[in-house]
Design a protein around this motif. Structure first.
Motif, PDB file in Angstrom:
ATOM      1  N   ALA A  19       0.832  -1.211   0.000  1.00  0.00           N
ATOM      2  CA  ALA A  19       0.000   0.000   0.000  1.00  0.00           C
ATOM      3  C   ALA A  19       0.861   1.254   0.000  1.00  0.00           C
ATOM      4  CB  ALA A  19      -0.932  -0.007   1.209  1.00  0.00           C
ATOM      5  N   ALA A  20       2.005   1.211   0.682  1.00  0.00           N
ATOM      6  CA  ALA A  20       2.914   2.365   0.686  1.00  0.00           C
ATOM      7  C   ALA A  20       3.456   2.625  -0.708  1.00  0.00           C
ATOM      8  CB  ALA A  20       4.058   2.138   1.670  1.00  0.00           C
ATOM      9  N   LEU A  21       3.765   1.567  -1.426  1.00  0.00           N
ATOM     10  CA  LEU A  21       4.273   1.736  -2.796  1.00  0.00           C
ATOM     11  C   LEU A  21       3.201   2.279  -3.740  1.00  0.00           C
ATOM     12  CD1 LEU A  21       6.384  -1.526  -3.181  1.00  0.00           C
ATOM     13  CD2 LEU A  21       7.234   0.803  -2.925  1.00  0.00           C
ATOM     14  N   LEU A  22       1.966   1.850  -3.523  1.00  0.00           N
ATOM     15  CA  LEU A  22       0.891   2.250  -4.425  1.00  0.00           C
ATOM     16  C   LEU A  22       0.225   3.568  -4.053  1.00  0.00           C
ATOM     17  CD1 LEU A  22      -0.859  -1.206  -4.952  1.00  0.00           C
ATOM     18  CD2 LEU A  22       0.699  -0.017  -6.503  1.00  0.00           C
ATOM     19  N   GLY A  23       0.134   3.864  -2.743  1.00  0.00           N
ATOM     20  CA  GLY A  23      -0.650   5.029  -2.349  1.00  0.00           C
ATOM     21  C   GLY A  23      -0.008   5.966  -1.353  1.00  0.00           C
ATOM     22  N   MET A  28      -0.474   3.293   3.523  1.00  0.00           N
ATOM     23  CA  MET A  28       0.243   2.309   4.321  1.00  0.00           C
ATOM     24  C   MET A  28      -0.339   2.210   5.734  1.00  0.00           C
ATOM     25  SD  MET A  28       4.104   2.136   5.772  1.00  0.00           S
ATOM     26  CE  MET A  28       3.654   3.272   7.057  1.00  0.00           C
ATOM     27  N   PHE A  29      -0.533   3.375   6.369  1.00  0.00           N
ATOM     28  CA  PHE A  29      -1.101   3.361   7.710  1.00  0.00           C
ATOM     29  C   PHE A  29      -2.515   2.789   7.712  1.00  0.00           C
ATOM     30  CE2 PHE A  29       2.025   6.863   8.590  1.00  0.00           C
ATOM     31  CZ  PHE A  29       2.807   6.101   9.452  1.00  0.00           C
ATOM     32  N   SER A  30      -3.283   3.081   6.687  1.00  0.00           N
ATOM     33  CA  SER A  30      -4.637   2.542   6.591  1.00  0.00           C
ATOM     34  C   SER A  30      -4.625   1.026   6.461  1.00  0.00           C
ATOM     35  CB  SER A  30      -5.370   3.163   5.405  1.00  0.00           C
ATOM     36  OG  SER A  30      -5.513   4.545   5.564  1.00  0.00           O
ATOM     37  N   ALA A  31      -3.720   0.497   5.623  1.00  0.00           N
ATOM     38  CA  ALA A  31      -3.636  -0.954   5.444  1.00  0.00           C
ATOM     39  C   ALA A  31      -3.169  -1.643   6.725  1.00  0.00           C
ATOM     40  CB  ALA A  31      -2.698  -1.288   4.294  1.00  0.00           C
ATOM     41  N   VAL A  32      -2.192  -1.047   7.392  1.00  0.00           N
ATOM     42  CA  VAL A  32      -1.704  -1.644   8.637  1.00  0.00           C
ATOM     43  C   VAL A  32      -2.781  -1.588   9.716  1.00  0.00           C
ATOM     44  CG1 VAL A  32      -0.015  -1.362  10.489  1.00  0.00           C
ATOM     45  CG2 VAL A  32       0.728  -1.287   8.120  1.00  0.00           C
ATOM     46  N   LEU A  33      -3.485  -0.481   9.813  1.00  0.00           N
ATOM     47  CA  LEU A  33      -4.565  -0.385  10.787  1.00  0.00           C
ATOM     48  C   LEU A  33      -5.676  -1.392  10.483  1.00  0.00           C
ATOM     49  CD1 LEU A  33      -4.793   3.471  11.307  1.00  0.00           C
ATOM     50  CD2 LEU A  33      -4.034   1.762  12.971  1.00  0.00           C
ATOM     51  N   ALA A  96      -8.367  -3.589   2.184  1.00  0.00           N
ATOM     52  CA  ALA A  96      -7.394  -4.531   1.632  1.00  0.00           C
ATOM     53  C   ALA A  96      -6.533  -5.127   2.739  1.00  0.00           C
ATOM     54  CB  ALA A  96      -6.522  -3.838   0.586  1.00  0.00           C
ATOM     55  N   GLY A  97      -6.050  -4.300   3.650  1.00  0.00           N
ATOM     56  CA  GLY A  97      -5.258  -4.806   4.766  1.00  0.00           C
ATOM     57  C   GLY A  97      -6.056  -5.742   5.654  1.00  0.00           C
ATOM     58  N   PHE A  98      -7.309  -5.411   5.890  1.00  0.00           N
ATOM     59  CA  PHE A  98      -8.182  -6.257   6.711  1.00  0.00           C
ATOM     60  C   PHE A  98      -8.415  -7.611   6.042  1.00  0.00           C
ATOM     61  CE2 PHE A  98     -12.377  -7.694   8.128  1.00  0.00           C
ATOM     62  CZ  PHE A  98     -12.187  -7.702   9.497  1.00  0.00           C
ATOM     63  N   ILE A  99      -8.730  -7.597   4.765  1.00  0.00           N
ATOM     64  CA  ILE A  99      -9.016  -8.841   4.045  1.00  0.00           C
ATOM     65  C   ILE A  99      -7.765  -9.698   3.906  1.00  0.00           C
ATOM     66  CG2 ILE A  99      -9.712  -9.778   1.795  1.00  0.00           C
ATOM     67  CD1 ILE A  99     -11.733  -7.432   1.660  1.00  0.00           C
ATOM     68  N   VAL A 100      -6.616  -9.069   3.645  1.00  0.00           N
ATOM     69  CA  VAL A 100      -5.372  -9.834   3.537  1.00  0.00           C
ATOM     70  C   VAL A 100      -5.065 -10.532   4.860  1.00  0.00           C
ATOM     71  CG1 VAL A 100      -2.864  -9.568   3.327  1.00  0.00           C
ATOM     72  CG2 VAL A 100      -4.360  -8.546   1.629  1.00  0.00           C
TER      73      VAL A 100
END
Length: 112
Positions: A19-23, A28-33, A96-100
């Motif tokens: 996510a950091a690379l893409l957005g 990144m923080f959103s995906a990790v959260l 995406a982070g939640f589903i992964v």
């Protein structure tokens, strides 16, 4: 259970890096959260079921269902708190982070 929770945590970190690379940083923080909203309740439930399994009476189905209900409530509370407190939230990265993290156990099925 510890392997599953550690795999979910690793998948959360990988999703955050992608996510950091893409957005950028907010993604990144959103995906990790989003991943932590899944990992933290699962870890708490795993610890509680592990502790209940080592008691003299052992576990029973009611213990599992009560902790599953607590896990779902905690997951919803964490997702709500994240949406309310993080102003730069990227919803796509969060989901995406939640589903992964949620579906990372599939890798354990193909381990052998």
């Amino acid at each position: 259970m510890l392997r599953l929770v550690s795999l979910q945590l690793f998948a959360t970190v990988v999703a955050g890096l992608i996510a950091a690379l893409l957005g950028g940083w907010p993604a990144m923080f959103s995906a990790v959260l989003g991943g932590i909203c899944c990992v933290l309740p699962n870890g708490i439930m795993a610890l509680r079921l592990f502790a209940a399994a080592h008691k003299p009476g052992g576990t029973n189905p009611l213990t599992f269902f009560v902790w599953e209900l607590i896990k779902i409530a905690l997951t919803l509370a964490l997702l709500g708190a994240t949406a309310w407190l993080y102003r730069d939230l990227n919803w796509l990265a969060l989901l995406a982070g939640f589903i992964v993290a949620l579906k990372s156990y599939i890798f354990l099925l193909f381990r052998h």
